[in-house]
Design a protein around this motif. Structure first.
Motif, mmCIF file in Angstrom:
data_model
loop_
_atom_site.group_PDB
_atom_site.id
_atom_site.type_symbol
_atom_site.label_atom_id
_atom_site.label_comp_id
_atom_site.label_asym_id
_atom_site.label_seq_id
_atom_site.Cartn_x
_atom_site.Cartn_y
_atom_site.Cartn_z
ATOM 1 N N SER A 12 0.820 -1.222 0.000
ATOM 2 C CA SER A 12 0.000 0.000 0.000
ATOM 3 C C SER A 12 0.851 1.269 0.000
ATOM 4 O O SER A 12 0.406 2.311 -0.471
ATOM 5 C CB SER A 12 -0.916 0.027 1.226
ATOM 6 O OG SER A 12 -1.650 -1.163 1.327
ATOM 7 N N VAL A 13 2.051 1.182 0.563
ATOM 8 C CA VAL A 13 2.871 2.391 0.657
ATOM 9 C C VAL A 13 4.017 2.406 -0.361
ATOM 10 O O VAL A 13 4.796 3.353 -0.417
ATOM 11 C CB VAL A 13 3.457 2.562 2.093
ATOM 12 C CG1 VAL A 13 2.356 2.894 3.083
ATOM 13 C CG2 VAL A 13 4.199 1.318 2.555
ATOM 14 N N ARG A 19 0.242 5.437 -2.275
ATOM 15 C CA ARG A 19 0.308 6.559 -1.317
ATOM 16 C C ARG A 19 -0.862 7.524 -1.516
ATOM 17 O O ARG A 19 -1.352 8.117 -0.571
ATOM 18 C CB ARG A 19 1.669 7.249 -1.412
ATOM 19 C CG ARG A 19 2.789 6.377 -0.834
ATOM 20 C CD ARG A 19 4.080 7.130 -0.652
ATOM 21 N NE ARG A 19 4.725 7.431 -1.912
ATOM 22 C CZ ARG A 19 5.559 6.601 -2.550
ATOM 23 N NH1 ARG A 19 5.834 5.419 -2.047
ATOM 24 N NH2 ARG A 19 6.119 6.951 -3.693
ATOM 25 N N GLU A 20 -1.321 7.662 -2.778
ATOM 26 C CA GLU A 20 -2.522 8.477 -3.034
ATOM 27 C C GLU A 20 -3.726 7.856 -2.329
ATOM 28 O O GLU A 20 -4.546 8.554 -1.735
ATOM 29 C CB GLU A 20 -2.818 8.564 -4.540
ATOM 30 C CG GLU A 20 -1.996 9.610 -5.277
ATOM 31 C CD GLU A 20 -1.924 10.933 -4.520
ATOM 32 O OE1 GLU A 20 -2.983 11.550 -4.291
ATOM 33 O OE2 GLU A 20 -0.804 11.330 -4.137
ATOM 34 N N VAL A 22 -3.670 5.932 0.286
ATOM 35 C CA VAL A 22 -3.491 6.138 1.734
ATOM 36 C C VAL A 22 -3.943 7.550 2.094
ATOM 37 O O VAL A 22 -4.691 7.757 3.064
ATOM 38 C CB VAL A 22 -2.013 5.916 2.144
ATOM 39 C CG1 VAL A 22 -1.811 6.285 3.611
ATOM 40 C CG2 VAL A 22 -1.591 4.478 1.886
ATOM 41 N N VAL A 40 2.633 2.269 9.468
ATOM 42 C CA VAL A 40 3.083 1.827 8.144
ATOM 43 C C VAL A 40 4.103 0.699 8.240
ATOM 44 O O VAL A 40 4.899 0.618 9.175
ATOM 45 C CB VAL A 40 3.692 2.986 7.319
ATOM 46 C CG1 VAL A 40 2.613 3.940 6.837
ATOM 47 C CG2 VAL A 40 4.760 3.725 8.106
ATOM 48 N N MET A 43 8.318 -0.223 2.735
ATOM 49 C CA MET A 43 7.745 -0.050 1.405
ATOM 50 C C MET A 43 8.073 -1.218 0.476
ATOM 51 O O MET A 43 9.233 -1.482 0.166
ATOM 52 C CB MET A 43 8.270 1.247 0.780
ATOM 53 C CG MET A 43 7.963 2.454 1.656
ATOM 54 S SD MET A 43 8.113 4.043 0.849
ATOM 55 C CE MET A 43 9.751 4.068 0.294
ATOM 56 N N SER A 82 9.614 4.479 5.678
ATOM 57 C CA SER A 82 8.238 4.529 5.216
ATOM 58 C C SER A 82 7.423 5.580 5.993
ATOM 59 O O SER A 82 6.626 6.331 5.407
ATOM 60 C CB SER A 82 7.637 3.140 5.398
ATOM 61 O OG SER A 82 6.376 3.052 4.865
ATOM 62 N N MET A 86 5.649 8.837 4.337
ATOM 63 C CA MET A 86 4.201 8.996 4.403
ATOM 64 C C MET A 86 3.826 10.272 5.142
ATOM 65 O O MET A 86 2.905 10.989 4.709
ATOM 66 C CB MET A 86 3.575 7.762 5.082
ATOM 67 C CG MET A 86 2.085 7.694 4.969
ATOM 68 S SD MET A 86 1.467 7.994 3.311
ATOM 69 C CE MET A 86 2.026 6.501 2.529
ATOM 70 N N HIS A 89 4.286 13.070 2.784
ATOM 71 C CA HIS A 89 3.249 13.058 1.746
ATOM 72 C C HIS A 89 1.950 13.658 2.276
ATOM 73 O O HIS A 89 1.310 14.486 1.614
ATOM 74 C CB HIS A 89 3.021 11.617 1.272
ATOM 75 C CG HIS A 89 2.158 11.500 0.061
ATOM 76 N ND1 HIS A 89 2.550 11.980 -1.175
ATOM 77 C CD2 HIS A 89 0.919 10.984 -0.108
ATOM 78 C CE1 HIS A 89 1.578 11.754 -2.050
ATOM 79 N NE2 HIS A 89 0.580 11.144 -1.426
ATOM 80 N N THR A 236 -6.695 -1.377 0.498
ATOM 81 C CA THR A 236 -6.321 0.018 0.290
ATOM 82 C C THR A 236 -6.919 0.515 -1.021
ATOM 83 O O THR A 236 -7.197 1.688 -1.178
ATOM 84 C CB THR A 236 -4.777 0.111 0.205
ATOM 85 O OG1 THR A 236 -4.240 -0.513 1.365
ATOM 86 C CG2 THR A 236 -4.279 1.541 0.120
#
Ligand code: ADP
Ligand code: ASP
Ligand code: MG
Length: 406
Positions: A12-13, A19-20, A22, A40, A43, A82, A86, A89, A236
């Motif tokens: 998912s990451v 990441r979008e 998430v 998290v 990655m 990670s 995140m 982000h 996700t």
């Protein structure tokens, strides 16, 4: 303060798309009024630069002996990277966030490097950040021991971090986001038509997880059960509701499937096992052999002891060491069978119901899968089989118990 914990797994990451997704999930939780904690994993998977398997490979290929303490220092970095990526982000997209290591998030463990148990979670550092209006992004899979050394929680341990934080923070729910849309009746990589369970109990999922359904870590389920925090496992990448894991039908949950009528709920599997069959003959041999294996940290499973011999399974990578230990004890009449797998049917509805083993045996016989050994509990029946037959066996059992039907 209403608190939610959202855990995102490695896939998912790993990508911008992930990441979008998430970001969307976290934004939704914040808009819904939750103080949000994000846990998290490292990655990606093997081959991705900061994935756990890649970090392991890094030192293995250097063929250096790495002390467990140092290994934990290395592996913890995957999740720390990670968490920073995140948090950055989220912040860049208007959701102020802060990254914390497991230790900084108050997670205290015992000193068992590589498979540490969480002994306490101090909720204060996370609560303080939540009160400041921040989303707290915690690096999963790690903590610190009493001496301040970094520890890791065993493979799949980010789920455990999420559950432990959920319990300590009295979260409303722990959401485990992954690459499948919930807990299914079998691993969808093996059985395409495996069905997603909409609701099930901690007990049943803990059994499934112990017997190989790696979608959620067994320890995470146990911790959530102790704290009575519900877990929802979901994708996700899709809006499917996923699987709600909670305590009982009396919890006021509207069951959406005939929960009590299921005899078998799921088929799970574990690969990478070896079977040992050793002629003991003498009564001192049985306790001594199991003690020696235990002292070497080799965990045994599918144990079957008789007056003349003992049979059990062990992780494949410990087989050579186990063989040496037994030979040193003078137990030379010994067979080690490599390439084994364990398939298990799990279901709390099988308690006291005759015919489950009959169906298992018939299904595997019809699929031409030999049974090398079995073990059972009140809610499971496990068979040791050739690893090369695992897909056929899981599919056959899934069909025999009609698990794709609601
Ligand atoms: P994450 O990195 O998100 O923690 P994992 O790889 O640990 O993801 O767990 C998800 C995987 O678990 C799925 O891709 C699936 O192949 C596997 N899996 C095994 N058994 C099951 C099951 N019964 N239901 C769902 N997924 C399962
Ligand atoms: N990154 C760790 C692992 O691969 C922990 C996790 O993903 O939960 O096992
Ligand atoms: Mg996992």
């Amino acid at each position: 303060m209403r608190i939610i914990v959202q855990k995102f797994g490695g896939t998912s990451v790993a990508t911008a798309e992930g990441r979008e997704a998430v970001l969307r999930r976290v934004r939704q939780a914040v808009q819904d009024g939750y103080a949000t904690v994000v846990v998290v994993s490292a990655m990606g998977r093997q081959g991705d630069p900061y994935a756990t398997d890649t970090l392991i490979q890094l030192v293995n290929s250097a063929s250096a002996e790495v002390a467990p303490r140092e290994m934990d220092l290395l592996l913890s970095c995957g999740e720390i990277i990670s968490s920073v990526v995140m948090a950055a982000h989220l912040s860049a997209h208007g959701i102020p966030a802060v990254a914390l290591t497991g230790g900084q998030a108050g997670i205290q463990t015992d000193g068992n490097h590589g498979a540490a148990q969480i002994i306490k979670v101090d909720p204060t550092p996370v609560l303080n950040r939540l009160r400041e209006g921040l989303v707290v992004v915690v690096a999963g899979f790690q903590g610190v021991n009493a001496a301040g050394e970094v520890t890791t929680l065993g493979r799949g341990g980010s789920d455990t971090t999420a559950a432990a934080l959920g319990g300590a923070l009295r979260a409303e729910v722990v959401e485990i986001y992954t690459d499948v849309d919930g807990v299914k009746t079998a691993d969808p990589r093996l059985v395409a038509e495996a069905r997603t369970l909409s609701v099930t109990t901690y007990d049943e999922i803990a059994q499934m997880a112990h017997y190989g359904a790696k979608v959620v870590h067994p320890r995470a389920v146990e911790i959530a059960m102790q704290h009575r925090v519900p877990i929802r496992v979901r994708s996700t990448f899709s809006d499917a509701p996923g699987t709600l894991i909670t305590y009982s039908a009396e919890a006021g949950v509207m069951w959406s499937e005939p929960f009590a009528d299921r005899i078998v709920t799921a088929v799970t599997h574990v690969v990478g096992l070896a079977q040992v069959v050793v002629k003991t003959g003498r009564d001192w041999a049985t306790p001594r052999l199991f003690r020696r294996l235990a002292n070497a940290g080799i965990s045994v499973d599918l144990i079957s002891v008789s007056l003349e011999s003992s049979a059990f399974s062990i992780p494949e990578q410990r087989a050579a060491q186990a063989e040496m230990i037994l030979t040193e004890l003078g137990l030379v009449d010994l067979q080690v069978r490599h390439g084994c797998a364990k398939v298990t049917v799990v279901g709390s509805g099988m308690r006291g119901r005759p015919g489950v083993m009959a169906t298992v045996a018939e299904a595997l016989y019809a699929a031409e899968v030999p049974i090398w050994q079995t073990a059972d509990s009140h809610v499971t029946i496990s068979c040791l089989i050739p690893a090369s037959d695992v897909q056929r066996a899981v599919q056959a059992l899934h069909d025999a118990f009609e698990l794709s039907k609601v």
